[in-house]
Design a protein around this motif. Structure first.
Motif, PDB file in Angstrom:
ATOM      1  N   ARG A  54      -0.622  -7.352  -1.875  1.00  0.00           N
ATOM      2  CA  ARG A  54      -0.711  -6.581  -1.494  1.00  0.00           C
ATOM      3  C   ARG A  54      -0.029  -5.741   0.222  1.00  0.00           C
ATOM      4  O   ARG A  54      -0.562  -6.524   1.006  1.00  0.00           O
ATOM      5  CB  ARG A  54      -2.338  -5.839  -1.029  1.00  0.00           C
ATOM      6  CG  ARG A  54      -2.955  -4.305  -1.438  1.00  0.00           C
ATOM      7  CD  ARG A  54      -4.089  -4.141  -1.778  1.00  0.00           C
ATOM      8  NE  ARG A  54      -4.390  -4.687  -2.969  1.00  0.00           N
ATOM      9  CZ  ARG A  54      -5.183  -5.207  -3.489  1.00  0.00           C
ATOM     10  NH1 ARG A  54      -5.693  -5.708  -2.835  1.00  0.00           N
ATOM     11  NH2 ARG A  54      -5.705  -5.631  -4.926  1.00  0.00           N
ATOM     12  N   LEU A  55       0.405  -4.466   0.271  1.00  0.00           N
ATOM     13  CA  LEU A  55       0.954  -3.808   1.147  1.00  0.00           C
ATOM     14  C   LEU A  55       0.318  -3.180   1.815  1.00  0.00           C
ATOM     15  O   LEU A  55       0.144  -2.122   0.687  1.00  0.00           O
ATOM     16  CB  LEU A  55       2.662  -4.500   1.509  1.00  0.00           C
ATOM     17  CG  LEU A  55       3.013  -4.870   0.305  1.00  0.00           C
ATOM     18  CD1 LEU A  55       4.478  -4.254   0.093  1.00  0.00           C
ATOM     19  CD2 LEU A  55       3.417  -5.925   1.283  1.00  0.00           C
ATOM     20  N   PRO A  61       1.016  -7.823   5.716  1.00  0.00           N
ATOM     21  CA  PRO A  61       0.550  -8.747   3.627  1.00  0.00           C
ATOM     22  C   PRO A  61      -0.534  -8.964   3.500  1.00  0.00           C
ATOM     23  O   PRO A  61      -1.121  -9.596   4.433  1.00  0.00           O
ATOM     24  CB  PRO A  61       1.589  -9.028   3.381  1.00  0.00           C
ATOM     25  CG  PRO A  61       3.113  -8.240   4.522  1.00  0.00           C
ATOM     26  CD  PRO A  61       2.367  -8.300   5.994  1.00  0.00           C
ATOM     27  N   ALA A  77       5.582  -6.241 -12.326  1.00  0.00           N
ATOM     28  CA  ALA A  77       6.967  -7.029 -11.257  1.00  0.00           C
ATOM     29  C   ALA A  77       7.230  -7.884 -12.162  1.00  0.00           C
ATOM     30  O   ALA A  77       8.807  -6.972 -11.567  1.00  0.00           O
ATOM     31  CB  ALA A  77       5.617  -7.860 -10.412  1.00  0.00           C
ATOM     32  N   LEU A 127      10.603 -11.118   2.039  1.00  0.00           N
ATOM     33  CA  LEU A 127      10.160  -9.842   0.685  1.00  0.00           C
ATOM     34  C   LEU A 127      11.169 -10.231  -0.447  1.00  0.00           C
ATOM     35  O   LEU A 127      12.146 -10.205  -0.275  1.00  0.00           O
ATOM     36  CB  LEU A 127       9.936  -9.074   0.901  1.00  0.00           C
ATOM     37  CG  LEU A 127       9.855  -7.700  -0.207  1.00  0.00           C
ATOM     38  CD1 LEU A 127       8.174  -7.979  -1.143  1.00  0.00           C
ATOM     39  CD2 LEU A 127       9.797  -6.345   1.039  1.00  0.00           C
ATOM     40  N   SER A 130       9.432  -4.716  -4.256  1.00  0.00           N
ATOM     41  CA  SER A 130       8.340  -4.697  -3.454  1.00  0.00           C
ATOM     42  C   SER A 130       8.062  -3.321  -4.971  1.00  0.00           C
ATOM     43  O   SER A 130       8.946  -3.004  -5.271  1.00  0.00           O
ATOM     44  CB  SER A 130       7.534  -4.206  -2.458  1.00  0.00           C
ATOM     45  OG  SER A 130       9.007  -2.599  -2.183  1.00  0.00           O
ATOM     46  N   GLU A 137       0.590  -0.426  -3.347  1.00  0.00           N
ATOM     47  CA  GLU A 137       1.835  -1.518  -2.609  1.00  0.00           C
ATOM     48  C   GLU A 137       1.497  -2.602  -2.937  1.00  0.00           C
ATOM     49  O   GLU A 137       1.184  -2.782  -1.938  1.00  0.00           O
ATOM     50  CB  GLU A 137       2.681  -0.351  -1.702  1.00  0.00           C
ATOM     51  CG  GLU A 137       4.574  -1.073  -1.472  1.00  0.00           C
ATOM     52  CD  GLU A 137       5.148  -0.811  -0.732  1.00  0.00           C
ATOM     53  OE1 GLU A 137       6.190  -0.646  -0.644  1.00  0.00           O
ATOM     54  OE2 GLU A 137       4.668   0.263   0.159  1.00  0.00           O
ATOM     55  N   TYR A 138       2.494  -3.651  -3.624  1.00  0.00           N
ATOM     56  CA  TYR A 138       2.728  -4.814  -3.956  1.00  0.00           C
ATOM     57  C   TYR A 138       3.749  -5.602  -3.833  1.00  0.00           C
ATOM     58  O   TYR A 138       4.742  -4.781  -3.634  1.00  0.00           O
ATOM     59  CB  TYR A 138       2.393  -5.141  -4.786  1.00  0.00           C
ATOM     60  CG  TYR A 138       0.727  -4.992  -5.936  1.00  0.00           C
ATOM     61  CD1 TYR A 138       0.012  -5.724  -5.289  1.00  0.00           C
ATOM     62  CD2 TYR A 138       0.540  -3.397  -5.769  1.00  0.00           C
ATOM     63  CE1 TYR A 138      -1.844  -5.301  -5.317  1.00  0.00           C
ATOM     64  CE2 TYR A 138      -1.240  -3.250  -6.989  1.00  0.00           C
ATOM     65  CZ  TYR A 138      -1.487  -3.602  -5.949  1.00  0.00           C
ATOM     66  OH  TYR A 138      -3.837  -3.342  -6.459  1.00  0.00           O
ATOM     67  N   GLY A 139       4.040  -6.229  -3.140  1.00  0.00           N
ATOM     68  CA  GLY A 139       4.962  -7.072  -3.205  1.00  0.00           C
ATOM     69  C   GLY A 139       5.405  -8.756  -3.684  1.00  0.00           C
ATOM     70  O   GLY A 139       4.112  -9.083  -3.517  1.00  0.00           O
ATOM     71  N   TYR A 141       7.299 -12.249  -3.005  1.00  0.00           N
ATOM     72  CA  TYR A 141       7.085 -13.382  -1.320  1.00  0.00           C
ATOM     73  C   TYR A 141       7.941 -14.602  -1.674  1.00  0.00           C
ATOM     74  O   TYR A 141       6.767 -15.498  -2.865  1.00  0.00           O
ATOM     75  CB  TYR A 141       6.833 -13.097  -0.146  1.00  0.00           C
ATOM     76  CG  TYR A 141       6.355 -11.568   0.485  1.00  0.00           C
ATOM     77  CD1 TYR A 141       6.877 -11.281   0.914  1.00  0.00           C
ATOM     78  CD2 TYR A 141       5.577 -10.648   0.015  1.00  0.00           C
ATOM     79  CE1 TYR A 141       6.833 -10.334   2.083  1.00  0.00           C
ATOM     80  CE2 TYR A 141       5.486  -9.521   0.579  1.00  0.00           C
ATOM     81  CZ  TYR A 141       5.998  -8.866   1.249  1.00  0.00           C
ATOM     82  OH  TYR A 141       5.764  -8.041   2.640  1.00  0.00           O
TER      83      TYR A 141
END
Length: 184
Positions: A54-55, A61, A77, A127, A130, A137-139, A141
């Motif tokens: 989670r950003l 993060p 995603a 990353l 995202s 916001e999610y990413g 990685y």
């Protein structure tokens, strides 16, 4: 660009690891290590492992360690990765991405290694993508350190270790690998 995964050739032996939920993870066999009369193996995933975070604006993060396969975050995603010709796989042990990924920039990796402020025990991630879900916001990685899976070999099958067994044999396996790399 290279194939996803650590760039192994197809002649490397592979093993399938299955978790309790029935998810599979296809892995390359890296090392076979006999300990206390039992064979253990270190494996690396064929597809590229990814971690979900989670950003939070300017904050670090936050890793999301538990996520259900049907979670809406993973559906979003999926769509974002498809735009890059990548596929999110709900694998055993970790999420993975299959498809062709760009190699990490070696200059950036060298800079990270030389940076005195970096904690040597901290994992380093790059990353991949995202995306937004419900105003959060999610990413996804990619871990830059090797992602290895420790299993017990039973009748040619890779069996995941219980937490207790992992705690017991991990130091023994690390010592064995260290001895193999730096014999006296």
């Amino acid at each position: 660009m290279s194939e996803s995964g650590p760039g192994k050739s197809s002649d490397h032996p592979t093993l399938l690891v299955r978790d309790r939920e029935g998810h599979d993870l296809l892995c390359f066999l890296e090392h076979l290590i006999p300990i206390e009369g039992q064979d253990y193996a270190l494996l690396s995933p064929v597809d590229t492992p990814v971690s979900l975070f989670r950003l939070n604006n300017d904050a670090e993060p936050v890793p999301i360690t538990e996520v259900a396969s049907s979670e809406p975050i993973l559906s979003v995603a999926d769509v974002v990765l498809q735009e890059h010709d990548l596929v999110l796989v709900r694998s055993a042990i970790t999420l993975t991405v299959s498809g062709e990924l760009e190699e990490p920039d070696q200059d950036e990796l060298d800079e990270l290694e030389e940076d005195d402020d970096v904690d040597e025990d901290a994992e380093t991630f790059e990353l991949l993508v995202s995306f937004m879900v419900d105003a959060e916001e999610y990413g996804l990685y990619i871990p830059l350190d090797p992602f290895l899976v420790l299993v017990r070999m039973v009748d040619g099958q890779a069996v995941l270790l219980s937490d207790d067994e992992l705690d017991r044999v991990q130091p023994l396996i690390e010592a064995e690998l260290e001895e193999r790399e730096w014999p006296d």
